[in-house]
Design a protein around this motif. Structure first.
Motif, PDB file in Angstrom:
ATOM      1  N   MET A 161       0.679  -1.127  -0.032  1.00  0.00           N
ATOM      2  CA  MET A 161       0.220   0.038   0.035  1.00  0.00           C
ATOM      3  C   MET A 161       0.880   1.465   0.100  1.00  0.00           C
ATOM      4  O   MET A 161       1.354   1.272   1.152  1.00  0.00           O
ATOM      5  N   THR A 162       0.292   2.298  -0.942  1.00  0.00           N
ATOM      6  CA  THR A 162       1.179   3.633  -0.803  1.00  0.00           C
ATOM      7  C   THR A 162       1.051   4.648   0.282  1.00  0.00           C
ATOM      8  O   THR A 162      -0.189   4.595   0.866  1.00  0.00           O
ATOM      9  N   SER A 163       2.136   4.667   0.979  1.00  0.00           N
ATOM     10  CA  SER A 163       2.330   5.807   2.058  1.00  0.00           C
ATOM     11  C   SER A 163       2.192   7.537   1.112  1.00  0.00           C
ATOM     12  O   SER A 163       2.436   8.011   0.788  1.00  0.00           O
ATOM     13  N   ARG A 164       1.473   8.170   1.841  1.00  0.00           N
ATOM     14  CA  ARG A 164       1.137   9.450   1.714  1.00  0.00           C
ATOM     15  C   ARG A 164       1.455  10.031   2.923  1.00  0.00           C
ATOM     16  O   ARG A 164       0.656  11.237   2.780  1.00  0.00           O
ATOM     17  N   THR A 165       1.855   9.494   3.803  1.00  0.00           N
ATOM     18  CA  THR A 165       2.191  10.541   4.744  1.00  0.00           C
ATOM     19  C   THR A 165       3.641  11.679   4.150  1.00  0.00           C
ATOM     20  O   THR A 165       3.682  12.380   5.182  1.00  0.00           O
ATOM     21  N   THR A 166       3.957  10.672   4.069  1.00  0.00           N
ATOM     22  CA  THR A 166       5.391  11.290   3.537  1.00  0.00           C
ATOM     23  C   THR A 166       5.519  11.923   1.689  1.00  0.00           C
ATOM     24  O   THR A 166       5.376  11.333   0.823  1.00  0.00           O
ATOM     25  N   ARG A 167       5.420  13.206   1.301  1.00  0.00           N
ATOM     26  CA  ARG A 167       5.096  14.011   0.096  1.00  0.00           C
ATOM     27  C   ARG A 167       6.655  14.104  -0.566  1.00  0.00           C
ATOM     28  O   ARG A 167       6.889  14.751  -0.488  1.00  0.00           O
ATOM     29  N   SER A 168       7.141  12.887  -1.269  1.00  0.00           N
ATOM     30  CA  SER A 168       8.239  12.624  -1.472  1.00  0.00           C
ATOM     31  C   SER A 168       8.716  12.521  -3.726  1.00  0.00           C
ATOM     32  O   SER A 168       7.345  12.178  -3.900  1.00  0.00           O
ATOM     33  N   LEU A 169       9.458  13.134  -3.417  1.00  0.00           N
ATOM     34  CA  LEU A 169       9.647  13.316  -5.056  1.00  0.00           C
ATOM     35  C   LEU A 169      10.400  11.810  -5.416  1.00  0.00           C
ATOM     36  O   LEU A 169      11.715  11.544  -4.339  1.00  0.00           O
ATOM     37  N   GLY A 170       9.834  11.232  -5.512  1.00  0.00           N
ATOM     38  CA  GLY A 170      10.753   9.880  -6.397  1.00  0.00           C
ATOM     39  C   GLY A 170      11.812   9.515  -6.976  1.00  0.00           C
ATOM     40  O   GLY A 170      11.750  10.643  -8.659  1.00  0.00           O
ATOM     41  N   ILE A 171      13.215   9.377  -7.461  1.00  0.00           N
ATOM     42  CA  ILE A 171      14.124   9.789  -8.868  1.00  0.00           C
ATOM     43  C   ILE A 171      13.955   8.350  -8.850  1.00  0.00           C
ATOM     44  O   ILE A 171      14.869   7.565  -7.869  1.00  0.00           O
ATOM     45  N   LEU A 172      14.261   8.125  -9.963  1.00  0.00           N
ATOM     46  CA  LEU A 172      14.937   6.723 -10.564  1.00  0.00           C
ATOM     47  C   LEU A 172      16.884   7.097 -11.095  1.00  0.00           C
ATOM     48  O   LEU A 172      16.790   8.614 -11.812  1.00  0.00           O
ATOM     49  N   THR A 173      17.262   5.949 -10.613  1.00  0.00           N
ATOM     50  CA  THR A 173      18.781   6.931 -10.418  1.00  0.00           C
ATOM     51  C   THR A 173      19.280   5.728 -11.000  1.00  0.00           C
ATOM     52  O   THR A 173      19.170   4.576 -11.105  1.00  0.00           O
ATOM     53  N   LEU A 174      20.960   5.855 -11.798  1.00  0.00           N
ATOM     54  CA  LEU A 174      21.243   4.247 -12.160  1.00  0.00           C
ATOM     55  C   LEU A 174      22.444   3.814 -11.682  1.00  0.00           C
ATOM     56  O   LEU A 174      22.551   4.419 -10.356  1.00  0.00           O
ATOM     57  N   GLU A 175      22.745   2.667 -11.998  1.00  0.00           N
ATOM     58  CA  GLU A 175      24.102   2.211 -11.387  1.00  0.00           C
ATOM     59  C   GLU A 175      25.446   2.862 -11.548  1.00  0.00           C
ATOM     60  O   GLU A 175      25.760   3.830 -12.517  1.00  0.00           O
ATOM     61  N   ARG A 176      25.808   3.157 -10.883  1.00  0.00           N
ATOM     62  CA  ARG A 176      28.021   3.937  -9.888  1.00  0.00           C
ATOM     63  C   ARG A 176      28.662   2.842 -10.120  1.00  0.00           C
ATOM     64  O   ARG A 176      29.587   3.608  -9.895  1.00  0.00           O
ATOM     65  N   GLY A 177      28.309   1.426 -10.073  1.00  0.00           N
ATOM     66  CA  GLY A 177      29.485   0.828  -9.253  1.00  0.00           C
ATOM     67  C   GLY A 177      29.535   1.057  -8.292  1.00  0.00           C
ATOM     68  O   GLY A 177      30.823   0.964  -7.795  1.00  0.00           O
ATOM     69  N   VAL A 178      29.007   1.601  -7.220  1.00  0.00           N
ATOM     70  CA  VAL A 178      29.936   1.662  -6.063  1.00  0.00           C
ATOM     71  C   VAL A 178      29.622   0.237  -5.583  1.00  0.00           C
ATOM     72  O   VAL A 178      29.076  -0.391  -5.574  1.00  0.00           O
ATOM     73  N   PRO A 179      31.134   0.336  -4.729  1.00  0.00           N
ATOM     74  CA  PRO A 179      31.017  -1.218  -4.390  1.00  0.00           C
ATOM     75  C   PRO A 179      29.676  -1.458  -3.130  1.00  0.00           C
ATOM     76  O   PRO A 179      29.099  -0.528  -1.966  1.00  0.00           O
ATOM     77  N   PRO A 180      30.140  -2.653  -2.773  1.00  0.00           N
ATOM     78  CA  PRO A 180      28.967  -3.074  -1.919  1.00  0.00           C
ATOM     79  C   PRO A 180      29.379  -1.919  -0.369  1.00  0.00           C
ATOM     80  O   PRO A 180      29.987  -3.082   0.159  1.00  0.00           O
ATOM     81  N   GLY A 181      28.221  -2.089   0.672  1.00  0.00           N
ATOM     82  CA  GLY A 181      29.181  -1.236   1.369  1.00  0.00           C
ATOM     83  C   GLY A 181      29.362   0.276   1.666  1.00  0.00           C
ATOM     84  O   GLY A 181      29.875   1.405   2.164  1.00  0.00           O
ATOM     85  N   GLY A 182      29.775   0.432   0.142  1.00  0.00           N
ATOM     86  CA  GLY A 182      29.878   1.536  -0.291  1.00  0.00           C
ATOM     87  C   GLY A 182      29.445   2.937  -0.404  1.00  0.00           C
ATOM     88  O   GLY A 182      28.486   2.722  -0.723  1.00  0.00           O
ATOM     89  N   LYS A 183      30.149   4.069  -0.200  1.00  0.00           N
ATOM     90  CA  LYS A 183      29.557   5.460  -0.058  1.00  0.00           C
ATOM     91  C   LYS A 183      29.392   5.874  -1.170  1.00  0.00           C
ATOM     92  O   LYS A 183      30.908   6.410  -1.960  1.00  0.00           O
ATOM     93  N   PRO A 184      28.367   5.995  -2.023  1.00  0.00           N
ATOM     94  CA  PRO A 184      27.994   7.086  -3.049  1.00  0.00           C
ATOM     95  C   PRO A 184      29.061   8.543  -3.132  1.00  0.00           C
ATOM     96  O   PRO A 184      29.544   9.026  -1.980  1.00  0.00           O
ATOM     97  N   PRO A 185      29.182   9.081  -3.931  1.00  0.00           N
ATOM     98  CA  PRO A 185      29.904  10.710  -3.894  1.00  0.00           C
ATOM     99  C   PRO A 185      29.021  11.581  -3.292  1.00  0.00           C
ATOM    100  O   PRO A 185      27.884  11.629  -3.877  1.00  0.00           O
ATOM    101  N   THR A 186      29.293  12.668  -2.653  1.00  0.00           N
ATOM    102  CA  THR A 186      27.963  13.797  -1.505  1.00  0.00           C
ATOM    103  C   THR A 186      27.478  14.259  -3.515  1.00  0.00           C
ATOM    104  O   THR A 186      28.727  15.114  -3.980  1.00  0.00           O
ATOM    105  N   PRO A 187      25.974  14.229  -3.198  1.00  0.00           N
ATOM    106  CA  PRO A 187      25.722  15.248  -4.540  1.00  0.00           C
ATOM    107  C   PRO A 187      26.111  16.265  -4.359  1.00  0.00           C
ATOM    108  O   PRO A 187      26.110  17.682  -3.541  1.00  0.00           O
TER     109      PRO A 187
END
Length: 235
Positions: A1-27
């Motif tokens: 069920m969709t939650s409407r308690t938080t009005r969020s923009l959903g962003i589809l992102t591409l694969e970036r090759g970040v290793p498992p557990g790794g942290k992506p660069p700060t946008p």
């Protein structure tokens, strides 16, 4: 069920090759992935198997992964869907048909409206990550007279173009993007002095939008503008 308690923009992102557990660069500031870019919170889902090279070149096999990721965003409370690559417009219709929220996959959606905003003989410059793959069907402009007012320039071969193809992708080099984009605009304006508006296809370019507005002294539109407009329209 969709939650409407938080009005969020959903962003589809591409694969970036970040290793498992790794942290992506700060946008970077201005990025579609930087939390300060929007008044509303934003949530993200990776489109499995979607890398820069096969999204830009237009791999139709990615469509189910786009739809699946969009549905996950809606389940998490997204009230609108966008993406981090303007070439994702190829999947606009399929994603919009699969979810019951507004879908704005690419700033290219704005192009027909901008043509009506700018009177002839004014032209729209579309700045893209790779002009070789920005095919006519992605523009959404059928009238030959209107199409003649659209000029396209790309930054293929530049530093940012190469960086985005690496796995993992390095932190965004904003200065390199600004240089590549400014050079491209200068070339286009020399050939087409009628350019009155600039539209950024690439979702990486909003990081330099403010700088380009100042140096080019022209209106600049990008995916973050479209996202803000879309979110503002939703109750």
């Amino acid at each position: 069920m969709t939650s409407r308690t938080t009005r969020s923009l959903g962003i589809l992102t591409l694969e970036r090759g970040v290793p498992p557990g790794g942290k992506p660069p700060t946008p970077a500031p201005g990025s579609i992935l930087n939390p300060s870019s929007f008044e509303s919170p934003a949530i993200q889902e990776i489109v499995a198997g979607a890398w820069v090279e096969n999204v830009v070149s237009g791999d139709p096999a990615l469509e189910p992964a786009y739809i699946a990721a969009a549905n996950r965003l809606v389940e998490r409370g997204a009230v609108a869907i966008s993406s981090t690559c303007g070439f994702s417009i190829r999947h606009q219709s399929a994603v919009a048909a699969a979810v019951k929220v507004p879908v704005v996959m690419s700033s290219l959606i704005l192009l027909p409206a901008l043509l009506r905003q700018v009177p002839s003989p004014g032209k729209i410059a579309v700045l893209t990550y790779d002009s070789k793959h920005l095919s006519e069907d992605l523009l959404g402009v059928a009238d030959p007279a209107e199409r003649a007012r659209v000029v396209i320039g790309g930054i293929e071969g530049g530093k940012y173009w190469h960086d985005e193809l690496k796995r993992p992708a390095p932190p965004m080099d904003v200065k390199a993007i600004e240089s590549d984009v400014a050079d491209c605009i200068a070339r286009l304006r020399r050939a087409h002095p009628e350019i009155a508006v600039i539209l950024f296809e690439c979702a990486g370019f909003p990081t330099v939008a403010s700088a380009i507005r100042r140096t080019a002294n022209l209106p600049v539109y990008d995916i973050t503008d479209l996202c803000r407009m879309t979110m503002a329209s939703i109750a």
